[in-house]
Design a protein around this motif. Structure first.
Motif, PDB file in Angstrom:
ATOM      1  N   THR A 427       0.732  -1.146  -0.189  1.00  0.00           N
ATOM      2  CA  THR A 427      -0.059  -0.093   0.025  1.00  0.00           C
ATOM      3  C   THR A 427       1.247   1.510   0.144  1.00  0.00           C
ATOM      4  O   THR A 427      -0.014   2.564   0.283  1.00  0.00           O
ATOM      5  CB  THR A 427      -0.762   0.326   0.930  1.00  0.00           C
ATOM      6  N   ALA A 428       2.514   1.159  -0.410  1.00  0.00           N
ATOM      7  CA  ALA A 428       3.002   2.307  -0.422  1.00  0.00           C
ATOM      8  C   ALA A 428       2.470   3.309  -1.000  1.00  0.00           C
ATOM      9  O   ALA A 428       3.152   4.407  -1.199  1.00  0.00           O
ATOM     10  CB  ALA A 428       4.413   2.192  -0.811  1.00  0.00           C
ATOM     11  N   GLY A 429       1.759   2.858  -2.531  1.00  0.00           N
ATOM     12  CA  GLY A 429       1.905   3.936  -2.776  1.00  0.00           C
ATOM     13  C   GLY A 429      -0.188   4.319  -3.496  1.00  0.00           C
ATOM     14  O   GLY A 429      -0.550   5.254  -3.848  1.00  0.00           O
ATOM     15  N   ALA A 436      -8.002  -0.260  -0.118  1.00  0.00           N
ATOM     16  CA  ALA A 436      -6.965  -0.801  -1.336  1.00  0.00           C
ATOM     17  C   ALA A 436      -6.834  -1.979  -0.826  1.00  0.00           C
ATOM     18  O   ALA A 436      -7.059  -3.651  -1.194  1.00  0.00           O
ATOM     19  CB  ALA A 436      -5.563  -0.307  -1.001  1.00  0.00           C
ATOM     20  N   VAL A 437      -6.533  -2.058  -0.188  1.00  0.00           N
ATOM     21  CA  VAL A 437      -6.635  -4.006   1.200  1.00  0.00           C
ATOM     22  C   VAL A 437      -8.498  -4.481   1.083  1.00  0.00           C
ATOM     23  O   VAL A 437      -8.533  -5.979   0.590  1.00  0.00           O
ATOM     24  CB  VAL A 437      -6.337  -3.788   2.677  1.00  0.00           C
ATOM     25  N   GLU A 438      -9.372  -3.483   1.543  1.00  0.00           N
ATOM     26  CA  GLU A 438     -10.903  -4.425   0.987  1.00  0.00           C
ATOM     27  C   GLU A 438     -10.691  -4.244  -0.549  1.00  0.00           C
ATOM     28  O   GLU A 438     -11.653  -5.491  -0.827  1.00  0.00           O
ATOM     29  CB  GLU A 438     -11.753  -3.287   1.406  1.00  0.00           C
ATOM     30  N   TYR A 480       2.360  -2.722   4.055  1.00  0.00           N
ATOM     31  CA  TYR A 480       2.031  -3.758   3.673  1.00  0.00           C
ATOM     32  C   TYR A 480       0.588  -4.853   4.803  1.00  0.00           C
ATOM     33  O   TYR A 480       1.135  -4.348   5.422  1.00  0.00           O
ATOM     34  CB  TYR A 480       3.056  -4.105   3.091  1.00  0.00           C
ATOM     35  N   THR A 481       0.116  -5.170   3.892  1.00  0.00           N
ATOM     36  CA  THR A 481      -0.700  -6.152   4.859  1.00  0.00           C
ATOM     37  C   THR A 481      -0.396  -7.489   4.102  1.00  0.00           C
ATOM     38  O   THR A 481      -0.426  -8.006   3.189  1.00  0.00           O
ATOM     39  CB  THR A 481      -1.707  -5.235   5.697  1.00  0.00           C
ATOM     40  N   ALA A 482      -1.460  -8.485   4.858  1.00  0.00           N
ATOM     41  CA  ALA A 482      -1.141  -9.653   3.838  1.00  0.00           C
ATOM     42  C   ALA A 482      -2.791 -10.293   4.100  1.00  0.00           C
ATOM     43  O   ALA A 482      -3.523 -10.623   4.748  1.00  0.00           O
ATOM     44  CB  ALA A 482      -0.309 -10.809   4.826  1.00  0.00           C
ATOM     45  N   VAL A 483      -3.660 -11.164   2.673  1.00  0.00           N
ATOM     46  CA  VAL A 483      -4.390 -11.311   2.762  1.00  0.00           C
ATOM     47  C   VAL A 483      -4.399 -13.312   2.720  1.00  0.00           C
ATOM     48  O   VAL A 483      -3.473 -13.489   1.622  1.00  0.00           O
ATOM     49  CB  VAL A 483      -5.028 -10.807   1.551  1.00  0.00           C
ATOM     50  N   THR A 484      -4.840 -14.530   3.321  1.00  0.00           N
ATOM     51  CA  THR A 484      -4.217 -15.429   3.096  1.00  0.00           C
ATOM     52  C   THR A 484      -5.853 -16.356   2.144  1.00  0.00           C
ATOM     53  O   THR A 484      -7.416 -15.875   2.481  1.00  0.00           O
ATOM     54  CB  THR A 484      -5.124 -15.863   4.397  1.00  0.00           C
TER      55      THR A 484
END
Length: 750
Positions: A427-429, A436-438, A480-484
């Protein structure tokens, strides 16, 4: 070349004590290094530049304490009938097991009662133990803690199985080498009819394998090598070591039978058969070393290690064998067992089975050629549906801990739980990181094909403020994050491979929509990426090998049609080997005969390995058979007669050599390890096809069809090509008049 090898053979015969002591000292030195300097092997497969490893790099860059490619262990628990893991006593046993597995290198040991990885009936659960380093870097204390952690729970009646790569088991071949050696002994006895003559190839091969494997083991203390590397080197070193010695011993006995002195016979055997051994060994070495052109480190390491072992086998055959001839004296040609009769196919008036087979083929050449191609084409049909994948715990030996854990988790939670995918959302940009994650989660959920569940890191509406703040803080800091994403299919299934591609295609527009980027990663995605990279590299490597074969054989046989025919035959052998492997390991046909209890995709690196190894072995048989045919033709024989007589002289030794290789490779196919089993099976079938279907059936039939045109070469090219003298014609000219039988005058130490 033949003259220099002739001199080497005679020197080794005369200086037999020095030669033998030198090889023994080298064996001792290598063994000492293996015992004192060796390290751990690793089956961690990595490839820079692919999306899955790019995601790992991003995680390590943003959160240095994380270990996205660190070792993991999956511990599966199951309570006895009538009980649940939620029972206080059982729950405490589960928690105690996880606590006992913790060491200073454990990042996290998930609590299944908190993460929800417990079945509805409460009987089965699994937990994940994550380490801060790769499995090869784990200490003995880490491994011992993990192995002993379930003991109390198991004693209390719980089923506990450990999977994952933290306890990565080194493949053991068991009695495979002994079975292969047993087959070799039987074949050598039938070939030579003498215990001493049969023992020489075995002794030299074992010395060569001992030096090669000890050297590889020593290297593990300095570089990361895969656990399959020494096994592949053992397979090849044992097979080619016996075969190369077989060719030279056979020629030596023939030279002795013609009345030459023992020293002269040793020189001529090394100068003639040794020339073919050098060329054959060189082709294997080049093919294996050529794996480096693919640019994948673990394949390069495997290829170079196996190539080095083959090189040692060649050197031992050229030096240690003539030294042993000197020690054995007349007993090499004598001492025949009374119940075994081996005839010299080169003796006058001998009509061997090889001669009868060649006569039959050349009489029915058209039918034989067409029929052989039809058989090869039918066996190769399964190649069209070949799927490649990395091995996982689902292909581990039945009854092993990793296999039991995999099967239990797959049965209770779904096969995809064993290989979840991870979407790393950078998500840096993005101006709206959480949005964005959603959006990435929505896109993943919209991919209906083979998606069992999508686990979002975003706290759901109504979550405690602390959870929301913690997520937002982590996202702001790490960016950043992680989606499984949990697939419905297992890690190596074709549907999972398709899902990885589908997710990447669906997420391709995420940067334009949100400014964020999503990378699909995880061990399962890594396996998919590596398999696809190898599949893309296969045609390139095949072109390199085929081109090399054509050039080398053009130089050796001074013909254009002979190398063209050899290359085509090699492709037929590869097709048959891969087709049979797909039919057995992927389709499950006759799988139970070699202990394949669970069909699945073909080992990801098998096509490249089979191509490289079979190339070298195919050239062995091509040289040993066709060189004798060329010799007959050059000396004035009619084209078909040259094929028949050359086949008669070479058929017995090629049959014995192929039978030994099939026995050695086939014995490894009977082991428990899926990787070793598939490699051994593929090589055994490939040698069977190349030696008996291609070189001893299709080749003589085709050469009889083409006739003298087989040896056509433009004059300008003939002048340009160097003369390697594989047949030893220059040797015969230089030693004319100097090789009168003098055995009664020579003194041989015995």
């Amino acid at each position: 070349m033949a003259w220099h090898l002739y001199r080497l053979g005679r020197w080794s015969f005369r200086r037999r004590g020095t030669v033998l002591v030198g090889w023994v000292l080298l064996l001792v030195l290598a063994g000492t290094g293996a015992a004192t300097l060796s390290g751990q092997t690793s089956d961690q497969f990595e490839l820079p530049g692919i999306e899955s490893t790019q995601a790992f790099d991003l995680i390590e860059e943003r959160t240095p304490d994380a270990a996205p490619d660190g070792a993991t262990a999956r511990i599966a628990f199951q309570a006895p009938e009538g009980e649940t893991l939620a029972d206080p006593e059982n729950q405490q046993l589960v928690l105690d097991t996880l606590a006992a597995a913790r060491t200073g290198h454990v990042l996290e040991a998930s609590n299944p009662f908190e993460t929800g990885t417990v079945t509805e009936d409460g009987r089965t659960a699994y937990a994940t133990v994550a380490y801060d380093r790769m499995s090869i870097e784990l200490t003995e204390a880490d491994r011992e803690a993990l192995e002993s952690a379930p003991e109390a729970a198991q004693d209390a009646g719980l089923q506990v199985h450990i999977g994952g790569d933290a306890l990565q088991e080194i493949p053991h071949t068991g009695a495979a080498e002994l079975i292969g050696i047993g087959v070799a002994i039987v074949v050598l006895l039938l070939t030579f009819g003498s215990l001493l003559a049969a023992g020489m190839p075995l002794l030299t091969a074992l010395v060569g394998v001992g030096i090669g494997i000890s050297g590889i083991t020593t290297l593990t203390g300095f570089v990361d090598l895969g656990s399959t590397t020494p096994i592949l080197a053992t397979m090849l070193g044992l097979a080619v070591g016996i075969d190369y010695a077989l060719f030279i011993v056979s020629r030596y006995r023939h030279e002795v039978a013609t009345g030459r002195s023992y020293e002269e016979a040793a020189g001529r055997a090394v100068g003639t058969a040794g020339s073919a051994v050098v060329f054959a060994g060189l082709t294997v070495i080049i093919a294996l070393s050529g794996l480096s052109v693919v640019g994948i480190s673990f394949l390069t390491e495997m290829g170079l290690a196996a190539a080095a072992t083959v090189g040692i086998a060649v050197l031992i055959a050229l030096t240690m064998l003539p030294a042993l001839f000197g020690f054995a004296g007349h007993r090499v040609a004598a001492g025949r067992l009374p119940f075994l009769k081996a005839r010299d196919p080169e003796a006058e008036g001998v009509r061997t089975n090889g001669r009868r087979w060649a006569d039959l083929i050349t009489r029915r050449k058209a039918v034989t050629f067409v029929g052989g191609l039809l058989v090869a084409g039918i066996v190769a049909v399964p190649v069209a549906s070949m799927q490649l994948a990395l091995p996982d715990d689902g292909t581990a030996a039945e009854g092993s801990g990793p296999r039991e854990a995999y099967d239990l988790i797959a049965e209770e939670f779904g096969a995809g739980t064993n290989g979840p995918l991870m979407l790393v959302v950078d998500t840096a940009g993005s101006d709206d990181p959480q949005g964005a994650v959603e959006r990435a989660v929505q896109i993943a959920e919209s991919v209906d094909e083979d998606v069992a569940a999508v686990v979002s890191p975003v706290p759901p509406p109504g979550s405690p403020a602390e959870a929301v703040q913690a997520f937002e803080g982590q996202l702001e800091q790490a960016q950043y994050t992680a989606v499984t994403v949990i697939p419905e299919s297992g890690p190596s299934a074709a549907e999972t491979q398709d899902l990885v591609d589908d997710l990447r295609a669906a997420l391709a527009d995420l940067p334009d929509e949100t400014g964020a980027q999503a990378l699909v990663t995880g061990q399962t995605a890594l396996g998919v990426d590596i398999s696809e990279e190898l599949a893309d590299a296969f045609p390139v490597y095949l072109a390199v090998v085929v081109g090399l074969a054509f050039v080398l054989l053009t130089v050796v046989f001074r013909s254009l049609l002979v190398p063209l025919k050899a290359v085509a035959g090699f492709l037929v052998s590869v097709g048959v080997a891969l087709g049979a492997t797909v039919a057995v390991f992927q389709w499950g046909w006759l799988a139970e005969l070699i202990g394949v209890d669970k069909p699945g995709p073909v080992l990801f690196m098998l096509p490249l390995l089979l191509t490289g190894i079979l190339f070298g072995l195919a050239m062995d048989y091509e040289v040993f058979l066709v060189s004798r045919m060329r010799e007959e033709f050059v000396h004035g024989a009619e084209a078909t007669d040259a094929v028949v007589h050359g086949f008669q002289h070479g058929a017995r030794v090629v049959t014995a050599a192929a039978a030994i290789m099939i026995g050695v490779f086939g014995s490894f196919a009977l082991g428990d390890d899926a990787i070793v089993k598939s490699i051994g099976f593929g090589l055994a079938v490939g040698v069977l096809a190349d030696a008996f279907l291609v070189r001893m059936t299709l080749v003589p039939a085709f050469m009889a069809l083409v006739g003298r045109h087989m040896w056509w070469l433009p004059r300008w090219l003939d002048r340009l090509l160097p003369n390697l003298d594989i047949e030893g014609e220059s040797l015969a000219a230089r030693t004319a008049g100097l090789d009168q039988p003098q055995r009664e005058k020579e003194s041989v130490s015995v």
